[in-house]
Design a protein around this motif. Sequence first.
Motif, mmCIF file in Angstrom:
data_model
loop_
_atom_site.group_PDB
_atom_site.id
_atom_site.type_symbol
_atom_site.label_atom_id
_atom_site.label_comp_id
_atom_site.label_asym_id
_atom_site.label_seq_id
_atom_site.Cartn_x
_atom_site.Cartn_y
_atom_site.Cartn_z
ATOM 1 N N GLY A 44 0.816 -1.210 0.000
ATOM 2 C CA GLY A 44 0.000 0.000 0.000
ATOM 3 C C GLY A 44 0.849 1.259 0.000
ATOM 4 N N ASP A 45 1.947 1.250 0.795
ATOM 5 C CA ASP A 45 2.852 2.395 0.833
ATOM 6 C C ASP A 45 3.526 2.601 -0.523
ATOM 7 N N LEU A 46 4.025 1.511 -1.080
ATOM 8 C CA LEU A 46 4.716 1.600 -2.365
ATOM 9 C C LEU A 46 3.771 2.072 -3.469
ATOM 10 N N MET A 47 2.519 1.642 -3.398
ATOM 11 C CA MET A 47 1.539 2.076 -4.393
ATOM 12 C C MET A 47 1.352 3.591 -4.336
ATOM 13 N N MET A 48 1.208 4.135 -3.121
ATOM 14 C CA MET A 48 1.021 5.581 -2.979
ATOM 15 C C MET A 48 2.238 6.342 -3.488
ATOM 16 N N LEU A 49 3.420 5.866 -3.138
ATOM 17 C CA LEU A 49 4.642 6.529 -3.598
ATOM 18 C C LEU A 49 4.771 6.453 -5.116
ATOM 19 N N GLU A 50 4.399 5.322 -5.690
ATOM 20 C CA GLU A 50 4.481 5.149 -7.142
ATOM 21 C C GLU A 50 3.511 6.094 -7.854
ATOM 22 N N MET A 51 2.319 6.236 -7.297
ATOM 23 C CA MET A 51 1.326 7.131 -7.897
ATOM 24 C C MET A 51 1.801 8.580 -7.832
ATOM 25 N N ILE A 52 2.358 8.969 -6.682
ATOM 26 C CA ILE A 52 2.858 10.341 -6.536
ATOM 27 C C ILE A 52 4.005 10.602 -7.501
ATOM 28 N N ALA A 53 4.880 9.615 -7.647
ATOM 29 C CA ALA A 53 6.059 9.785 -8.497
ATOM 30 C C ALA A 53 5.703 9.910 -9.976
ATOM 31 N N ASN A 54 4.571 9.314 -10.391
ATOM 32 C CA ASN A 54 4.251 9.242 -11.811
ATOM 33 C C ASN A 54 3.106 10.144 -12.271
ATOM 34 N N CYS A 55 2.299 10.659 -11.346
ATOM 35 C CA CYS A 55 1.130 11.431 -11.793
ATOM 36 C C CYS A 55 1.503 12.846 -12.219
ATOM 37 N N ASN A 56 2.584 13.390 -11.679
ATOM 38 C CA ASN A 56 3.012 14.767 -11.933
ATOM 39 C C ASN A 56 1.862 15.761 -11.735
ATOM 40 N N TRP A 57 0.976 15.432 -10.786
ATOM 41 C CA TRP A 57 -0.116 16.329 -10.363
ATOM 42 C C TRP A 57 -1.100 16.643 -11.488
ATOM 43 N N THR A 58 -1.089 15.842 -12.564
ATOM 44 C CA THR A 58 -2.049 16.063 -13.650
ATOM 45 C C THR A 58 -3.416 15.469 -13.321
ATOM 46 N N ARG A 59 -3.445 14.529 -12.377
ATOM 47 C CA ARG A 59 -4.711 13.990 -11.880
ATOM 48 C C ARG A 59 -4.688 14.066 -10.365
#
Length: 282
Positions: A44-59
């Motif tokens: 769950g932690d890794l998923m959140m970090l992965e999403m933050i690292a890849n979304c670039n705040w576009t979503r």
Amino acid sequence: IPTDTIYMKIDKEAVRKSGMMLPGDSIPDRMVISLQGKQALYKGDLMMLEMIANCNWTRPLYVAITVGSENFMNLGDNFVQEGLANRITPFNTQGNSDQTGINMRDFDTEKTYDVMMNRFKWGGLNVPGLYIDETVMRMCYTHRREMANLALHLIAKGEKEKALKVLQKLEKVLPTYNVPVSYMSGSGDMAQAYAMLGQKAKARQLYDALWKISMQYANYYMSLPPRYFDMSQSSCKMHFQIMMNLVNANDRTDRVWANKHAMQLNNMMIRFKNLGGSLEQV
């Protein structure tokens, strides 16, 4: 994990275009994520970090306000509340609160007002005689608490007319004949908001109801035989704390009410102590 802090460079232009509420000061160059207290990172932690690292705040990325803090991945200081969801932002949103405890950096009043007033589907909770089970009642309390919280934030911004509309809608969609007055449901915040809007009769009605509930519980606990009274001391002191909070809230807006009920509370605490109760942590 080899470190207690990780960093991510912030694309400031992407943040400006994201639609999130921006900080009053400048957007920082990098996001700081603390891993303090963690000995491992789970899926769950890794998923959140992965999403933050890849979304670039576009979503937008959200965590529900009903999720326990153990699921925040230490990102609680980066949240901005929008409706019933906490939006993850790349900057620290914790700031100095005013005398009422309101922090304007972590609450988007405009989006929350739009969501709660225009987009929520309330589902007929105002139908008289409706049966609401314990699970649904807790969700009703959450909604009342957050609507009252919105009203307080609007008052802090000086938008008193909108705050009153929120309280009026709250009474309509979550009426007390189906969702009873309760301190844990945000009824105290409702009363405080009404008092700050000059609606003294409304405020006093709620404060009187909340006081009566806690007074009845405390008197019940103190009427029990010694063995059961000892087992109930923590519950009794919880209601003393609620009553103390009500007195303190009225000390700013209704001194007569506060003085009268402070005397009642003092007499009850003396009785509690005479029965062998300990007043520590009250």
